[in-house]
Design an enzyme around this catalytic site. Sequence first.
Site, PDB file in Angstrom:
ATOM      1  N   GLN A  11      23.992  61.073 -14.252  1.00 13.83           N
ATOM      2  CA  GLN A  11      25.079  60.611 -14.959  1.00 13.83           C
ATOM      3  C   GLN A  11      25.586  59.314 -14.216  1.00 13.83           C
ATOM      4  O   GLN A  11      25.914  58.251 -14.882  1.00 13.83           O
ATOM      5  CB  GLN A  11      26.312  61.440 -14.705  1.00 13.83           C
ATOM      6  CG  GLN A  11      26.597  62.118 -16.173  1.00 13.83           C
ATOM      7  CD  GLN A  11      27.965  62.511 -16.142  1.00 13.83           C
ATOM      8  OE1 GLN A  11      28.479  63.274 -15.268  1.00 13.83           O
ATOM      9  NE2 GLN A  11      28.660  62.254 -17.195  1.00 13.83           N
ATOM     10  N   MET A  12      25.415  59.117 -12.894  1.00 21.58           N
ATOM     11  CA  MET A  12      25.695  58.054 -12.110  1.00 21.58           C
ATOM     12  C   MET A  12      24.568  57.008 -11.931  1.00 21.58           C
ATOM     13  O   MET A  12      24.485  55.990 -12.188  1.00 21.58           O
ATOM     14  CB  MET A  12      26.442  58.276 -10.701  1.00 21.58           C
ATOM     15  CG  MET A  12      27.838  59.167 -10.865  1.00 21.58           C
ATOM     16  SD  MET A  12      29.258  58.133 -11.713  1.00 21.58           S
ATOM     17  CE  MET A  12      29.548  57.113 -10.308  1.00 21.58           C
ATOM     18  N   LEU A  65      22.372  61.468  -5.273  1.00 21.59           N
ATOM     19  CA  LEU A  65      21.908  62.935  -5.698  1.00 21.59           C
ATOM     20  C   LEU A  65      23.195  63.721  -5.201  1.00 21.59           C
ATOM     21  O   LEU A  65      24.266  63.268  -4.824  1.00 21.59           O
ATOM     22  CB  LEU A  65      20.937  63.089  -4.500  1.00 21.59           C
ATOM     23  CG  LEU A  65      19.457  62.478  -4.688  1.00 21.59           C
ATOM     24  CD1 LEU A  65      18.881  62.313  -3.267  1.00 21.59           C
ATOM     25  CD2 LEU A  65      18.809  63.023  -5.784  1.00 21.59           C
ATOM     26  N   THR A  96      27.839  61.555  -2.868  1.00 27.11           N
ATOM     27  CA  THR A  96      28.870  61.994  -1.957  1.00 27.11           C
ATOM     28  C   THR A  96      28.661  63.440  -1.417  1.00 27.11           C
ATOM     29  O   THR A  96      28.261  64.478  -2.046  1.00 27.11           O
ATOM     30  CB  THR A  96      30.241  62.420  -3.127  1.00 27.11           C
ATOM     31  OG1 THR A  96      30.657  61.329  -3.757  1.00 27.11           O
ATOM     32  CG2 THR A  96      31.268  63.011  -2.370  1.00 27.11           C
ATOM     33  N   ARG A 123      35.273  55.801  -8.573  1.00 26.69           N
ATOM     34  CA  ARG A 123      35.625  55.908  -9.951  1.00 26.69           C
ATOM     35  C   ARG A 123      34.572  56.689 -10.705  1.00 26.69           C
ATOM     36  O   ARG A 123      34.261  57.814  -9.991  1.00 26.69           O
ATOM     37  CB  ARG A 123      35.593  54.374 -10.294  1.00 26.69           C
ATOM     38  CG  ARG A 123      36.499  53.550  -9.739  1.00 26.69           C
ATOM     39  CD  ARG A 123      36.621  52.109 -10.163  1.00 26.69           C
ATOM     40  NE  ARG A 123      37.736  51.410  -9.409  1.00 26.69           N
ATOM     41  CZ  ARG A 123      37.588  50.235  -8.773  1.00 26.69           C
ATOM     42  NH1 ARG A 123      36.777  49.443  -9.184  1.00 26.69           N
ATOM     43  NH2 ARG A 123      38.527  49.643  -8.023  1.00 26.69           N
ATOM     44  N   LYS A 171      35.652  58.255   1.480  1.00 26.05           N
ATOM     45  CA  LYS A 171      35.592  58.851   0.157  1.00 26.05           C
ATOM     46  C   LYS A 171      36.100  60.213   0.155  1.00 26.05           C
ATOM     47  O   LYS A 171      36.810  60.698  -0.717  1.00 26.05           O
ATOM     48  CB  LYS A 171      34.137  58.896  -0.225  1.00 26.05           C
ATOM     49  CG  LYS A 171      33.635  59.690  -1.233  1.00 26.05           C
ATOM     50  CD  LYS A 171      34.035  59.079  -2.642  1.00 26.05           C
ATOM     51  CE  LYS A 171      33.541  59.842  -3.781  1.00 26.05           C
ATOM     52  NZ  LYS A 171      33.938  59.611  -5.153  1.00 26.05           N
ATOM     53  N   TYR A 176      40.298  64.019  -1.384  1.00 22.29           N
ATOM     54  CA  TYR A 176      41.069  65.137  -0.921  1.00 22.29           C
ATOM     55  C   TYR A 176      42.517  65.024  -1.401  1.00 22.29           C
ATOM     56  O   TYR A 176      43.211  65.683  -2.210  1.00 22.29           O
ATOM     57  CB  TYR A 176      41.116  65.409   0.723  1.00 22.29           C
ATOM     58  CG  TYR A 176      42.161  66.438   1.148  1.00 22.29           C
ATOM     59  CD1 TYR A 176      42.100  67.674   0.877  1.00 22.29           C
ATOM     60  CD2 TYR A 176      43.325  65.993   1.794  1.00 22.29           C
ATOM     61  CE1 TYR A 176      43.034  68.383   1.317  1.00 22.29           C
ATOM     62  CE2 TYR A 176      44.295  66.736   2.122  1.00 22.29           C
ATOM     63  CZ  TYR A 176      44.079  68.055   2.161  1.00 22.29           C
ATOM     64  OH  TYR A 176      45.031  68.842   2.576  1.00 22.29           O
ATOM     65  N   MET A 177      43.024  63.752  -1.199  1.00 18.72           N
ATOM     66  CA  MET A 177      44.309  63.419  -1.815  1.00 18.72           C
ATOM     67  C   MET A 177      44.565  63.429  -3.160  1.00 18.72           C
ATOM     68  O   MET A 177      45.442  63.980  -4.011  1.00 18.72           O
ATOM     69  CB  MET A 177      44.602  62.190  -1.186  1.00 18.72           C
ATOM     70  CG  MET A 177      45.300  62.135   0.201  1.00 18.72           C
ATOM     71  SD  MET A 177      45.906  60.569   0.836  1.00 18.72           S
ATOM     72  CE  MET A 177      47.445  60.640  -0.008  1.00 18.72           C
ATOM     73  N   SER A 178      43.370  62.647  -3.853  1.00 17.53           N
ATOM     74  CA  SER A 178      43.766  62.681  -4.982  1.00 17.53           C
ATOM     75  C   SER A 178      43.448  63.800  -6.049  1.00 17.53           C
ATOM     76  O   SER A 178      44.166  64.207  -7.204  1.00 17.53           O
ATOM     77  CB  SER A 178      43.089  61.351  -5.971  1.00 17.53           C
ATOM     78  OG  SER A 178      41.661  61.728  -5.612  1.00 17.53           O
TER      79      SER A 178
HETATM   80  P1  NAD Z   1      24.046  64.295 -11.850  1.00 15.61           P
HETATM   81  O1  NAD Z   1      23.731  65.715 -11.452  1.00 15.61           O
HETATM   82  O2  NAD Z   1      24.486  63.774 -13.158  1.00 15.61           O
HETATM   83  O3  NAD Z   1      22.663  63.545 -11.206  1.00 15.61           O
HETATM   84  C1  NAD Z   1      21.935  63.939 -10.148  1.00 15.61           C
HETATM   85  C2  NAD Z   1      20.495  63.678 -10.411  1.00 15.61           C
HETATM   86  O4  NAD Z   1      19.656  63.944  -9.192  1.00 15.61           O
HETATM   87  C3  NAD Z   1      19.995  64.293 -11.493  1.00 15.61           C
HETATM   88  O5  NAD Z   1      19.372  63.575 -12.362  1.00 15.61           O
HETATM   89  C4  NAD Z   1      18.873  65.266 -10.833  1.00 15.61           C
HETATM   90  O6  NAD Z   1      17.731  65.477 -11.683  1.00 15.61           O
HETATM   91  C5  NAD Z   1      18.557  64.482  -9.583  1.00 15.61           C
HETATM   92  N1  NAD Z   1      17.937  65.297  -8.564  1.00 15.61           N
HETATM   93  C6  NAD Z   1      18.335  66.421  -8.083  1.00 15.61           C
HETATM   94  N2  NAD Z   1      17.622  66.935  -7.134  1.00 15.61           N
HETATM   95  C7  NAD Z   1      16.614  65.825  -6.751  1.00 15.61           C
HETATM   96  C8  NAD Z   1      15.448  65.789  -5.870  1.00 15.61           C
HETATM   97  N3  NAD Z   1      15.422  66.747  -5.078  1.00 15.61           N
HETATM   98  N4  NAD Z   1      15.021  64.359  -6.031  1.00 15.61           N
HETATM   99  C9  NAD Z   1      15.041  63.589  -6.989  1.00 15.61           C
HETATM  100  N5  NAD Z   1      16.146  63.683  -7.749  1.00 15.61           N
HETATM  101  C10 NAD Z   1      16.966  64.816  -7.788  1.00 15.61           C
HETATM  102  O7  NAD Z   1      25.394  63.743 -10.749  1.00 15.61           O
HETATM  103  P2  NAD Z   1      25.992  62.396 -10.790  1.00 15.61           P
HETATM  104  O8  NAD Z   1      27.253  62.549 -11.554  1.00 15.61           O
HETATM  105  O9  NAD Z   1      25.021  61.264 -11.267  1.00 15.61           O
HETATM  106  O10 NAD Z   1      26.534  62.462  -9.426  1.00 15.61           O
HETATM  107  C11 NAD Z   1      25.554  61.857  -8.270  1.00 15.61           C
HETATM  108  C12 NAD Z   1      26.378  61.866  -7.024  1.00 15.61           C
HETATM  109  O11 NAD Z   1      27.465  60.766  -7.160  1.00 15.61           O
HETATM  110  C13 NAD Z   1      27.034  63.009  -6.485  1.00 15.61           C
HETATM  111  O12 NAD Z   1      27.095  63.192  -5.191  1.00 15.61           O
HETATM  112  C14 NAD Z   1      28.346  62.871  -7.094  1.00 15.61           C
HETATM  113  O13 NAD Z   1      29.377  63.747  -6.248  1.00 15.61           O
HETATM  114  C15 NAD Z   1      28.701  61.514  -6.958  1.00 15.61           C
HETATM  115  N6  NAD Z   1      29.748  60.882  -7.739  1.00 15.61           N
HETATM  116  C16 NAD Z   1      29.770  61.154  -9.203  1.00 15.61           C
HETATM  117  C17 NAD Z   1      30.800  60.701  -9.956  1.00 15.61           C
HETATM  118  C18 NAD Z   1      31.075  60.963 -11.450  1.00 15.61           C
HETATM  119  O14 NAD Z   1      32.005  60.568 -11.869  1.00 15.61           O
HETATM  120  N7  NAD Z   1      30.081  61.765 -11.837  1.00 15.61           N
HETATM  121  C19 NAD Z   1      31.728  59.659  -9.493  1.00 15.61           C
HETATM  122  C20 NAD Z   1      31.421  59.342  -7.753  1.00 15.61           C
HETATM  123  C21 NAD Z   1      30.564  59.985  -7.044  1.00 15.61           C
END
Ligand code: NAD
Length: 295
Positions: A11-12, A65, A96, A123, A171, A176-178
């Site tokens: 997603q990110m 990841l 994260t 965000r 981060k 934690y706070m939010s």
């Molecule tokens: P997600 O689950 O949508 O995406 C993770 C991706 O990693 C997937 O496409 C998955 O197939 C891939 N993946 C898993 N194992 C793998 C491997 N061994 N090799 C290669 N690819 C692999 O998660 P996301 O929402 O994109 O979040 C990613 C990171 O960003 C997380 O650490 C999350 O906490 C952080 N984050 C997310 C948001 C949010 O709003 N979604 C905001 C800030 C931070």
Amino acid sequence: MADIAFIGLGQMGSPMATNLIKKGHRLTVYDINAQAVATLGELGVAAAASPAEAAKGAEFVITMLPNGDLVQDVLFGERGVTQTLRRDALVIDMSTIHPLHSDRLCQRMSEAGFSYMDAPVGRTSDHAIAGTLLILAGGTAEQVARATPILMCMGSELVNCEGPGMGIRVKLINNYMSIALNALSAEAAVMCEALGLPLEVAVKVMSNTPAGKGHFTTSWPNKVLKGDLTPSFMIDLAHKDLGIALDVANQLKVPTPLGAAAREVYSLARAAGRGRQDWTAILAQVRQLAGRAAD
Ligand code: NAD
């Protein structure tokens, strides 16, 4: 324009990689999900069959990841990034993950002769799509300076968090706070409903008080952070007001687990003789509970 390996197209990661491509960088991507790779492939990026293949020749390797174990696997696994990584490349973990795990990864990379920094984001995925993420850059001054033009393709604001591991630390604390405040806010909102107080009125008032703005920028700077515990608003009075709110909630049958826990912290402060100190002395009290110097 840089050669960048991007690993983790969820997603990110997927919109972040897209924004790097739009800014003209050359990307090689990898994800265990073939569909995610195929979707980005339509934008003309190179698809790799492993993290090692993605990292080959790259100046920057970005990981996005779900957790630290996966980052570790991607870096040090059998077909991991470090199998092919150039000595002068910079690995930027934007996931994260647990800060102590991040520290271990940083140390292991450094011992293996590689450069690694943390740059988690604030965000949401909507901001990832718009390229307006908040980037929390942890690394040496040199690493942050080198990464900034790349990171700013994905975000609208970058904070240099002043040292390796500091991005992931801030981060964590921000989350934690939010996250905790979200639950406390819900308690307060349900109390408004139970009392017949329009939420808009509460929002209007609290957008200008420590309740809505937080304490770091309102009540703390001129009191406890300056070592001044003379009361502007006493712990005793804060304890009384919290007690009234909890009593009202009890009568209205609104559960208030966080407020009740907070009252006990004020009770501890009172019992420790801080009743006539400023309410910001709660920081000194919690430091004391943690076995740290109070002042
Ligand atoms: P997600 O689950 O949508 O995406 C993770 C991706 O990693 C997937 O496409 C998955 O197939 C891939 N993946 C898993 N194992 C793998 C491997 N061994 N090799 C290669 N690819 C692999 O998660 P996301 O929402 O994109 O979040 C990613 C990171 O960003 C997380 O650490 C999350 O906490 C952080 N984050 C997310 C948001 C949010 O709003 N979604 C905001 C800030 C931070």
